[in-house]
Scaffold this motif. Sequence first.
Motif, PDB file in Angstrom:
ATOM      1  N   GLU A 413       0.819  -1.208   0.000  1.00 11.52           N
ATOM      2  CA  GLU A 413       0.000   0.000   0.000  1.00 11.52           C
ATOM      3  C   GLU A 413       0.857   1.263   0.000  1.00 11.52           C
ATOM      4  N   THR A 416       2.055   1.532  -3.775  1.00  8.79           N
ATOM      5  CA  THR A 416       1.018   1.805  -4.785  1.00  8.79           C
ATOM      6  C   THR A 416       0.104   2.958  -4.396  1.00  8.79           C
ATOM      7  N   GLY A 419      -3.242   2.680  -5.803  1.00 10.08           N
ATOM      8  CA  GLY A 419      -3.396   2.645  -7.253  1.00 10.08           C
ATOM      9  C   GLY A 419      -3.369   1.222  -7.793  1.00 10.08           C
ATOM     10  N   GLU A 420      -3.825   1.063  -9.024  1.00 10.93           N
ATOM     11  CA  GLU A 420      -3.865  -0.252  -9.665  1.00 10.93           C
ATOM     12  C   GLU A 420      -2.632  -0.420 -10.546  1.00 10.93           C
ATOM     13  N   PHE A 421      -1.814  -1.408 -10.248  1.00  9.17           N
ATOM     14  CA  PHE A 421      -0.611  -1.689 -11.030  1.00  9.17           C
ATOM     15  C   PHE A 421      -0.511  -3.192 -11.263  1.00  9.17           C
ATOM     16  N   THR A 422       0.097  -3.559 -12.394  1.00 14.12           N
ATOM     17  CA  THR A 422       0.284  -4.982 -12.690  1.00 14.12           C
ATOM     18  C   THR A 422       1.415  -5.535 -11.825  1.00 14.12           C
ATOM     19  N   GLU A 423       1.440  -6.846 -11.702  1.00 12.70           N
ATOM     20  CA  GLU A 423       2.494  -7.498 -10.930  1.00 12.70           C
ATOM     21  C   GLU A 423       3.861  -7.232 -11.569  1.00 12.70           C
TER      22      GLU A 423
END
Length: 529
Positions: A413, A416, A419-423
Amino acid sequence: MYFYLKKFWKDNFSAGIVQISVYGIQVSLNLILMQMFQGIIALDMYRFIFWLAVDIALWVVMLLLRSLRDFLQNRAVRKMNHQLRRDMTAALLQKSYQEFHMQNNGEYLSAFVNDINQIEQLAWKPFFELVGTAAQVLFSILAMITLHWSLLAVSLATAVIMMNAPKLFKHQMERLGAACAQEQAAAVGKIKDLIGGYDVLRFFGREDRFASGVEQASDQIEKPKFRLSCQKAFSNLGLLSISMGCQMLVNAWIGILSIKGIIIQSALMGGGNLCGAIYNGLNSIADSRLCFAASKPYFDKITVHAGRTESGEGMERLKDAITVDNVSFQYEKKPVLQNVTVCFEVGKKYALTGPSGCGKSTLFKLLLGWLPGYTGSIRFDGRDARDYTPKQLQRQMSYIEQNVYLFNTTIRENITLGGEFTEEQLQKALRDSALIGDIANMPDGLDTIVGEEGGSLSGGQKQRVAIARALIHRRSILLVDEGTSALDQKNADIVEKSLLANPDLTLILISHHLTDERRSMFDKVYDLP
């Protein structure tokens, strides 16, 4: 106050209707009481039993309505308190860097907690009480008219007296309410400061300073509240005295009418209760108005309402360069930067060096738009930085300070920020910040809780989390203020090489000391005097 009552008018209206119904039933019970006693006086058993049954039924209905009233009022208060905090948040987000730091965190904390509690006690609860007691007074006056018209004239005359009585105390209550809000906020700030310096005071054996400081702050919180409570009690005593005089006048008139046989004999008991309801209600209305006056300073602090969007066009991604031309800045009367001219071209890597106090961090704050009071010009692709808001400038830049702040949540947390992020993006940020090895050795990995202000992490780990946070949000410009100072040389080299190798990143790094080898790694090194 009226803004919030109007915004949630449906909730307040439904709660008010039920409140009015409760007080309407209470007045009806007094009329029923008179009929019951009239049945006793007339030795009419049927009349007595009938009105007794009605009395019991109304009591059951009133108890059910009271439960519904409490639920509806609590729901309305919860919604209005939420909106108050949203508006306080919106106001904070509109403050400039300088405006925000003019107050300490304790004062903001006091507003979010103490001010809301005071508003609830001095505004919301008295408002609902006002609705109910106003209905009580109106219904009681109508009930008095059913007994005799002259009672209306007496009731209205005394009502005028009671409605104007609060003016005698209004200004004093407003003044004390404002002083209470101000002194309590300052005291909370002092306590927060003492708690922040707890380790320092304990280390140097100054526990007495901690204890005495908290005691002084406690006294500063309680004294104004005590003065406000005393003034309120004094005001209530004055209002109660006026109310009692008016009530005795009406009771005397009811007695005269009853003796003359103009109204039923039982009116002396029920009428006395109605009279008491009128004057207790008027006294409560007056008390509510005093509470509203005391709550006014708390509402005066709220100047922004959430949901109003910031106007202005967006800022395009940097294409050419940031130019700083002949810029000077001073804190009050102390010069920090004098006639500084530098240029940062897009995609290149820069270092700022110089002794402590030469203005390196200040220059960063100027670029971020936090300190507007400078002379000279700062331009982004030729456009004056003053044309942009700090929010627009910060959309282009990430800033890593010397003292990294982490929230008391997971590492994930903190990186990010929700926020939405890819692995894949997350893993790249971990590698480029040299944090991936630490994560592998933590029992909960990315879901490890960092503790308050990141207390469970080392200084180096906190800095790497901050770097990962900056990298994953993909700002085109990265300002690093001694961002690798807490890292060992190996990890510092890994982080710096990663940042220096990123062709899409414009890097500006502050360092007190640069070796010749490290200097050669940057496109340009600016030495500030």
